[in-house]
Scaffold this active site. Structure first.
Site, short mmCIF file in Angstrom:
data_model
loop_
_atom_site.label_atom_id
_atom_site.label_comp_id
_atom_site.label_asym_id
_atom_site.label_seq_id
_atom_site.Cartn_x
_atom_site.Cartn_y
_atom_site.Cartn_z
N LEU A 187 0.84 -1.21 0.00
CA LEU A 187 0.00 0.00 0.00
C LEU A 187 0.86 1.25 0.00
O LEU A 187 0.48 2.28 -0.53
CB LEU A 187 -0.89 0.02 1.24
CG LEU A 187 -2.09 -0.92 1.26
CD1 LEU A 187 -2.70 -0.98 2.65
CD2 LEU A 187 -3.13 -0.49 0.24
N GLY A 247 5.57 3.60 5.18
CA GLY A 247 5.34 4.42 6.36
C GLY A 247 6.69 4.75 6.97
O GLY A 247 7.72 4.28 6.48
N SER A 248 6.68 5.56 8.05
CA SER A 248 7.94 5.83 8.70
C SER A 248 8.41 4.51 9.32
O SER A 248 7.68 3.85 10.03
CB SER A 248 7.76 6.87 9.80
OG SER A 248 6.92 6.35 10.80
N GLY A 267 8.92 1.56 7.90
CA GLY A 267 8.64 0.29 7.24
C GLY A 267 7.51 0.37 6.23
O GLY A 267 6.79 1.36 6.17
N LYS A 268 7.39 -0.71 5.44
CA LYS A 268 6.35 -0.70 4.39
C LYS A 268 5.00 -1.14 4.96
O LYS A 268 4.94 -1.83 5.99
CB LYS A 268 6.77 -1.57 3.22
CG LYS A 268 6.90 -3.03 3.54
CD LYS A 268 7.31 -3.83 2.33
CE LYS A 268 7.66 -5.23 2.78
NZ LYS A 268 8.39 -6.03 1.87
N ASP A 289 4.40 14.45 12.28
CA ASP A 289 4.59 14.21 10.83
C ASP A 289 3.25 14.27 10.11
O ASP A 289 2.95 13.42 9.28
CB ASP A 289 5.29 12.88 10.60
CG ASP A 289 5.87 12.77 9.19
OD1 ASP A 289 6.00 13.82 8.52
OD2 ASP A 289 6.20 11.65 8.76
N1 ADE Z 1 -1.62 3.14 3.76
C1 ADE Z 1 -0.94 3.21 4.90
N2 ADE Z 1 -1.68 2.79 5.93
C2 ADE Z 1 -2.88 2.44 5.42
C3 ADE Z 1 -4.08 1.96 5.99
N3 ADE Z 1 -4.19 1.73 7.29
N4 ADE Z 1 -5.13 1.74 5.17
C4 ADE Z 1 -5.00 1.98 3.86
N5 ADE Z 1 -3.90 2.44 3.27
C5 ADE Z 1 -2.85 2.67 4.04
#
Ligand code: ADE
Length: 300
Positions: free
Chosen positions: A36, A39-40, A42-43, A152
């Site tokens: 998806l 994130g900070s 990690g993926k 952030d």
């Molecule tokens: N991308 C990052 N976190 C997500 C989430 N919880 N739901 C959908 N897309 C995301």
């Protein structure tokens, strides 16, 4: 053996059978589908919980023993649990760990990010900006009253769920324990969204999140950022001091009044910090106690 003993053993066996529970669910109970985003730390992957096919987002954070990210992992796990108390924060259903990774099983928000929405629509309608901002105000006030600064906030970290409500996500660099009077130092966040006091390396507090909210609002209204982002904080700060923010004439009077109060260079005078933001004219018509329940109809 005496019949008594045999009876005893069969009773023991029985009680062992009675306490048998399903095997503890672990990360193998999830089927991974696709990435998806990042994130900070990690993926984030789209996955489904095998027993009931419920969609979830799983953030995978590699453990880095040499870079000591364990305290950050524990902090994020804790914040994700606290987030269960506010409907506009993306919380965890469960957390797991292996030797090398931490797994945060998060609610899945199927409506994409505010970043994607702004990229596609450029300017969002005032009603939508009012609605999203009001939900963000509730989320920020919840975090700050629990001594947490997000640090952030940006459109990539504002998700929209399947019902059109927002979910602020990614607590990977949040600061906790920030109760009245406490300030923190250290550059965090993303170029373009960082408050002046953070860029000038002063100590800062929850006011930094209110600044970022001002930037996000401006971006929702115009499709662009109010200040030029730079990887060099000193340059970003200098540009910010020299920039006269361009407020386009299509902005409503209420927004024209609110935005400069959030994009206020002096943290002590910034709206949001003193807790009166809900009363601002921009939010006229918002029923805050209904909104907080997340039962309010989305304006689209
Ligand atoms: N991308 C990052 N976190 C997500 C989430 N919880 N739901 C959908 N897309 C995301």
């Amino acid at each position: 053996r005496s019949p008594d003993l045999l009876e005893d053993e069969s009773a023991k066996k029985k009680s062992r059978v009675e306490v048998r529970r399903p095997p503890p669910l672990d990360i193998r109970s999830y089927k991974f589908h696709r990435k998806l985003g990042e994130g900070s730390g990690g993926k984030v992957m789209l996955a489904s919980f095998s027993p009931n096919k419920q969609l979830v987002a799983i953030k995978i954070v590699p453990k880095k023993p040499n870079r000591c990210n364990y305290p950050w992992i524990s902090m994020e796990a804790w914040l994700l649990k606290i987030a269960r108390e506010c409907p506009f924060l993306c919380h965890s259903h469960a957390t797991f760990q292996s030797k090398a990774q931490a797994f945060f099983v998060l609610e899945y928000a199927g409506g994409g990010t505010l970043y994607r929405m702004i990229s596609r629509q450029k300017k969002l309608p005032t009603k939508s900006i009012q609605f999203y901002t009001a939900e963000m105000v509730v989320a920020l006030q919840f975090l700050h009253s629990n001594g947490i600064i997000h640090r952030d906030l940006k459109p990539d970290n504002i998700l929209v769920d399947n019902d059109g409500h927002i979910k602020i996500c990614d607590f990977g660099i949040a600061a906790a324990g920030m109760f009245a009077g406490w300030k923190i130092r250290g550059l965090a966040g993303t170029p373009g969204y960082r408050a002046p006091e953070m860029l000038s390396l002063e100590a800062y507090d929850a006011g930094a999140d209110w600044w970022s909210l001002g930037v996000i609002m401006y971006e929702m209204a115009t499709g662009r950022k109010p200040f030029a982002p730079s990887l060099d904080p000193a340059k970003e700060f200098l540009d910010m001091k020299l920039t006269k923010v361009d407020y386009p004439s299509h902005m409503s009077q209420e927004m024209l009044d609110l935005l400069p109060k959030l994009l206020e260079m002096d943290n002590n005078n910034r709206l949001g910090v003193n807790g009166t933001i809900r009363e601002h004219q921009f939010f006229a018509g918002i029923n805050w106690s209904e909104l907080e329940k997340r039962t309010t109809q989305t304006p689209f």
